[in-house]
Write a protein that holds these residues in place. Structure first.
Motif, PDB file in Angstrom:
ATOM      1  N   LEU A  88       0.826  -1.205   0.000  1.00 48.52           N
ATOM      2  CA  LEU A  88       0.000   0.000   0.000  1.00 48.52           C
ATOM      3  C   LEU A  88       0.865   1.261   0.000  1.00 48.52           C
ATOM      4  O   LEU A  88       0.584   2.218  -0.728  1.00 48.52           O
ATOM      5  N   VAL A  89       1.910   1.267   0.811  1.00 45.79           N
ATOM      6  CA  VAL A  89       2.782   2.439   0.880  1.00 45.79           C
ATOM      7  C   VAL A  89       3.529   2.642  -0.436  1.00 45.79           C
ATOM      8  O   VAL A  89       3.531   3.741  -1.019  1.00 45.79           O
ATOM      9  N   LEU A  90       4.161   1.572  -0.928  1.00 43.25           N
ATOM     10  CA  LEU A  90       4.914   1.684  -2.182  1.00 43.25           C
ATOM     11  C   LEU A  90       3.983   1.910  -3.366  1.00 43.25           C
ATOM     12  O   LEU A  90       4.306   2.669  -4.290  1.00 43.25           O
ATOM     13  N   GLY A  91       2.825   1.246  -3.351  1.00 39.09           N
ATOM     14  CA  GLY A  91       1.865   1.433  -4.432  1.00 39.09           C
ATOM     15  C   GLY A  91       1.372   2.860  -4.504  1.00 39.09           C
ATOM     16  O   GLY A  91       1.198   3.421  -5.595  1.00 39.09           O
ATOM     17  N   ILE A  94       4.229   5.019  -6.011  1.00 42.38           N
ATOM     18  CA  ILE A  94       4.339   4.818  -7.458  1.00 42.38           C
ATOM     19  C   ILE A  94       3.164   5.455  -8.192  1.00 42.38           C
ATOM     20  O   ILE A  94       3.330   6.077  -9.253  1.00 42.38           O
ATOM     21  N   ALA A  95       1.962   5.321  -7.630  1.00 43.00           N
ATOM     22  CA  ALA A  95       0.775   5.907  -8.265  1.00 43.00           C
ATOM     23  C   ALA A  95       0.887   7.422  -8.336  1.00 43.00           C
ATOM     24  O   ALA A  95       0.507   8.041  -9.342  1.00 43.00           O
ATOM     25  N   LEU A  96       1.407   8.044  -7.285  1.00 40.75           N
ATOM     26  CA  LEU A  96       1.573   9.501  -7.296  1.00 40.75           C
ATOM     27  C   LEU A  96       2.564   9.934  -8.360  1.00 40.75           C
ATOM     28  O   LEU A  96       2.382  10.970  -9.023  1.00 40.75           O
ATOM     29  N   VAL A  97       3.619   9.151  -8.560  1.00 42.68           N
ATOM     30  CA  VAL A  97       4.596   9.470  -9.603  1.00 42.68           C
ATOM     31  C   VAL A  97       3.986   9.296 -10.990  1.00 42.68           C
ATOM     32  O   VAL A  97       4.127  10.156 -11.864  1.00 42.68           O
ATOM     33  N   LEU A  98       3.281   8.184 -11.195  1.00 44.19           N
ATOM     34  CA  LEU A  98       2.692   7.905 -12.510  1.00 44.19           C
ATOM     35  C   LEU A  98       1.543   8.853 -12.840  1.00 44.19           C
ATOM     36  O   LEU A  98       1.164   8.974 -14.007  1.00 44.19           O
ATOM     37  N   ASN A  99       1.007   9.519 -11.833  1.00 40.96           N
ATOM     38  CA  ASN A  99      -0.095  10.441 -12.071  1.00 40.96           C
ATOM     39  C   ASN A  99       0.384  11.806 -12.557  1.00 40.96           C
ATOM     40  O   ASN A  99      -0.414  12.610 -13.045  1.00 40.96           O
ATOM     41  N   THR A 167       9.681 -10.012   0.247  1.00 40.95           N
ATOM     42  CA  THR A 167      10.285  -9.146  -0.770  1.00 40.95           C
ATOM     43  C   THR A 167       9.825  -9.530  -2.162  1.00 40.95           C
ATOM     44  O   THR A 167       9.464  -8.664  -2.973  1.00 40.95           O
ATOM     45  N   ALA A 168       9.819 -10.822  -2.446  1.00 39.70           N
ATOM     46  CA  ALA A 168       9.384 -11.291  -3.767  1.00 39.70           C
ATOM     47  C   ALA A 168       7.915 -10.959  -4.010  1.00 39.70           C
ATOM     48  O   ALA A 168       7.538 -10.525  -5.114  1.00 39.70           O
ATOM     49  N   ASP A 169       7.085 -11.144  -3.004  1.00 40.87           N
ATOM     50  CA  ASP A 169       5.656 -10.863  -3.162  1.00 40.87           C
ATOM     51  C   ASP A 169       5.409  -9.375  -3.349  1.00 40.87           C
ATOM     52  O   ASP A 169       4.591  -8.967  -4.190  1.00 40.87           O
ATOM     53  N   VAL A 170       6.100  -8.545  -2.575  1.00 41.40           N
ATOM     54  CA  VAL A 170       5.935  -7.098  -2.692  1.00 41.40           C
ATOM     55  C   VAL A 170       6.375  -6.627  -4.073  1.00 41.40           C
ATOM     56  O   VAL A 170       5.725  -5.777  -4.698  1.00 41.40           O
ATOM     57  N   TRP A 171       7.486  -7.162  -4.569  1.00 36.72           N
ATOM     58  CA  TRP A 171       7.977  -6.777  -5.900  1.00 36.72           C
ATOM     59  C   TRP A 171       6.947  -7.095  -6.977  1.00 36.72           C
ATOM     60  O   TRP A 171       6.750  -6.296  -7.896  1.00 36.72           O
ATOM     61  N   LYS A 172       6.287  -8.221  -6.853  1.00 36.97           N
ATOM     62  CA  LYS A 172       5.344  -8.622  -7.891  1.00 36.97           C
ATOM     63  C   LYS A 172       4.019  -7.871  -7.810  1.00 36.97           C
ATOM     64  O   LYS A 172       3.467  -7.465  -8.838  1.00 36.97           O
ATOM     65  N   THR A 173       3.488  -7.668  -6.633  1.00 30.73           N
ATOM     66  CA  THR A 173       2.101  -7.218  -6.507  1.00 30.73           C
ATOM     67  C   THR A 173       1.944  -5.729  -6.219  1.00 30.73           C
ATOM     68  O   THR A 173       0.830  -5.217  -6.264  1.00 30.73           O
ATOM     69  N   THR A 174       3.044  -5.022  -5.932  1.00 29.31           N
ATOM     70  CA  THR A 174       2.930  -3.582  -5.708  1.00 29.31           C
ATOM     71  C   THR A 174       2.390  -2.876  -6.944  1.00 29.31           C
ATOM     72  O   THR A 174       1.633  -1.905  -6.847  1.00 29.31           O
ATOM     73  N   VAL A 177      -1.379  -2.826  -7.002  1.00 30.40           N
ATOM     74  CA  VAL A 177      -1.927  -1.823  -6.092  1.00 30.40           C
ATOM     75  C   VAL A 177      -1.765  -0.428  -6.688  1.00 30.40           C
ATOM     76  O   VAL A 177      -2.683   0.404  -6.617  1.00 30.40           O
ATOM     77  N   SER A 178      -0.617  -0.160  -7.284  1.00 30.14           N
ATOM     78  CA  SER A 178      -0.377   1.170  -7.840  1.00 30.14           C
ATOM     79  C   SER A 178      -1.326   1.487  -8.982  1.00 30.14           C
ATOM     80  O   SER A 178      -1.777   2.631  -9.114  1.00 30.14           O
ATOM     81  N   ILE A 179      -1.659   0.507  -9.802  1.00 27.06           N
ATOM     82  CA  ILE A 179      -2.587   0.745 -10.910  1.00 27.06           C
ATOM     83  C   ILE A 179      -3.987   1.045 -10.384  1.00 27.06           C
ATOM     84  O   ILE A 179      -4.688   1.937 -10.883  1.00 27.06           O
ATOM     85  N   LEU A 180      -4.422   0.318  -9.347  1.00 27.26           N
ATOM     86  CA  LEU A 180      -5.725   0.605  -8.748  1.00 27.26           C
ATOM     87  C   LEU A 180      -5.773   2.016  -8.165  1.00 27.26           C
ATOM     88  O   LEU A 180      -6.749   2.755  -8.352  1.00 27.26           O
ATOM     89  N   LEU A 181      -4.709   2.393  -7.458  1.00 28.31           N
ATOM     90  CA  LEU A 181      -4.675   3.720  -6.858  1.00 28.31           C
ATOM     91  C   LEU A 181      -4.534   4.803  -7.914  1.00 28.31           C
ATOM     92  O   LEU A 181      -5.084   5.907  -7.759  1.00 28.31           O
ATOM     93  N   LEU A 182      -3.812   4.516  -8.989  1.00 29.35           N
ATOM     94  CA  LEU A 182      -3.670   5.485 -10.078  1.00 29.35           C
ATOM     95  C   LEU A 182      -5.023   5.788 -10.712  1.00 29.35           C
ATOM     96  O   LEU A 182      -5.318   6.949 -11.032  1.00 29.35           O
ATOM     97  N   ALA A 183      -5.836   4.764 -10.883  1.00 33.59           N
ATOM     98  CA  ALA A 183      -7.179   4.985 -11.431  1.00 33.59           C
ATOM     99  C   ALA A 183      -7.990   5.908 -10.528  1.00 33.59           C
ATOM    100  O   ALA A 183      -8.748   6.766 -11.005  1.00 33.59           O
ATOM    101  N   GLY A 184      -7.835   5.754  -9.218  1.00 35.22           N
ATOM    102  CA  GLY A 184      -8.534   6.633  -8.293  1.00 35.22           C
ATOM    103  C   GLY A 184      -8.003   8.056  -8.335  1.00 35.22           C
ATOM    104  O   GLY A 184      -8.770   9.020  -8.270  1.00 35.22           O
ATOM    105  N   LEU A 185      -6.683   8.200  -8.449  1.00 38.42           N
ATOM    106  CA  LEU A 185      -6.088   9.529  -8.509  1.00 38.42           C
ATOM    107  C   LEU A 185      -6.568  10.311  -9.733  1.00 38.42           C
ATOM    108  O   LEU A 185      -6.802  11.524  -9.656  1.00 38.42           O
ATOM    109  N   GLN A 186      -6.719   9.608 -10.848  1.00 36.59           N
ATOM    110  CA  GLN A 186      -7.132  10.287 -12.069  1.00 36.59           C
ATOM    111  C   GLN A 186      -8.590  10.736 -12.025  1.00 36.59           C
ATOM    112  O   GLN A 186      -9.004  11.557 -12.848  1.00 36.59           O
TER     113      GLN A 186
END
Length: 302
Positions: A88-91, A94-99, A167-174, A177-186
């Motif tokens: 959630l934190v990393l996502g 990343i979402a704020l950057v991609l926005n 670490t492996a799970d966070v790398w894959k699934t962050t 989460v970021s794409i879901l949050l990016l949709a909300g930011l937009q």
């Protein structure tokens, strides 16, 4: 009378439209759980020559004294909580950057989703090589930097093994989460930020008073999705550690798999499925209630 008839027809039409989806849910979710509960009322293992013997709630009594199950439940809880918080934190970051607007944003967004698109088994195998104590990339980098003198057995130490799989799970699934949050930011109007800035608000105040409250529905959805997926994690653990060392990364799903597929204890395995399902439903319901209250409280502050 005419309005009443119209309302009844609308309700009937709604039920007709929803009925196919309800039937699919019953087939996909209700029947397997109901079947598992029925099987849990029988003892069916090698001791009964795989014959189903009615034993009532005996299998559920076994769970109470099964230390291995409670250990796997604890491991699953630790894995889920830590991974979920980090994602959630990393996502969000990343979402704020991609926005933001910058050249090549579309390409960066495409690359950002690639980890989520990779098959979990292949990704887990790659991370197993990365954390290998003999030729792993992590040890090589640390040794080149002079931080360690010899290779660390990442997957052979209980604590380090848990850190590795998280670490492996966070790398894959962050990225998910970021794409879901990016949709909300937009979906948040920029006018709100401009008006807030005119009033003298800092970027941090805008994030806390505008972004977080309006983004809470997406955060709730992402948290519930990732909680359910992390709680049922199997393939990543199976490939990287197989639950070791010494059961330190044994998750509930892997423990159920061992009982059913390896030890052929079908009745007890079914009871474990039912209990895990009830725990998952209870935690999701509590989390939804708490997060919904947080969302309403945050929304009232806007």
């Amino acid at each position: 009378m005419a309005q009443s008839n119209m309302r009844k027809r609308q309700q009937l039409t709604g039920w007709v439209l929803v009925l196919p989806a309800l039937l699919v849910l019953l087939l996909v979710y209700a029947y397997p759980i109901g079947r598992a509960f029925w099987l849990s009322l029988f003892t069916q293992n090698l001791g009964t020559q795989l014959e189903a013997v009615p034993t009532g709630l005996t299998n559920y009594g076994r769970i109470w004294g099964d230390g291995a199950f409670w250990n796997s439940l604890w491991n699953t809880t630790v894995f889920t909580v830590i991974a979920l918080v980090l994602e959630l934190v990393l996502g969000m970051a990343i979402a704020l950057v991609l926005n933001r607007s910058f050249r090549g944003r579309g390409l960066v967004r495409t690359i950002a989703i690639l980890p989520w698109a990779l098959p979990t088994a292949i990704m887990a195998l790659a991370w197993t090589w990365i954390f290998n104590d003999q030729y792993g990339v992590v040890n090589d980098i640390l040794m080149r930097l002079g931080l360690i003198d010899s290779g660390i057995n990442w997957l052979g130490d209980p604590t380090l093994a848990m850190i590795s799989v998280i670490t492996a799970d966070v790398w894959k699934t962050t990225s998910f989460v970021s794409i879901l949050l990016l949709a909300g930011l937009q979906s948040i109007p920029q006018d709100l930020y401009e008006a807030h800035a005119i009033e003298g608000a800092t970027p941090w105040q805008s994030f806390r008073q505008i972004t977080l409250p309006l983004l809470m529905p997406q955060i709730l959805i992402a948290a519930l999705f990732r909680f359910a997926q992390s709680f049922g994690i199997f393939d990543l653990i199976q490939v990287m550690t197989e639950g070791g060392p010494g059961g330190s990364t044994q998750m509930v799903a892997l423990y159920i798999y061992d009982n059913v597929r390896r030890y052929l204890d079908f009745g007890y395995g079914a009871a474990l499925v039912v209990i895990t399902f009830l725990i998952l439903i209870a935690v999701v319901a509590i989390a939804f209630y708490v997060l919904e209250r947080v969302r309403k409280s945050a929304g009232a502050e806007i």
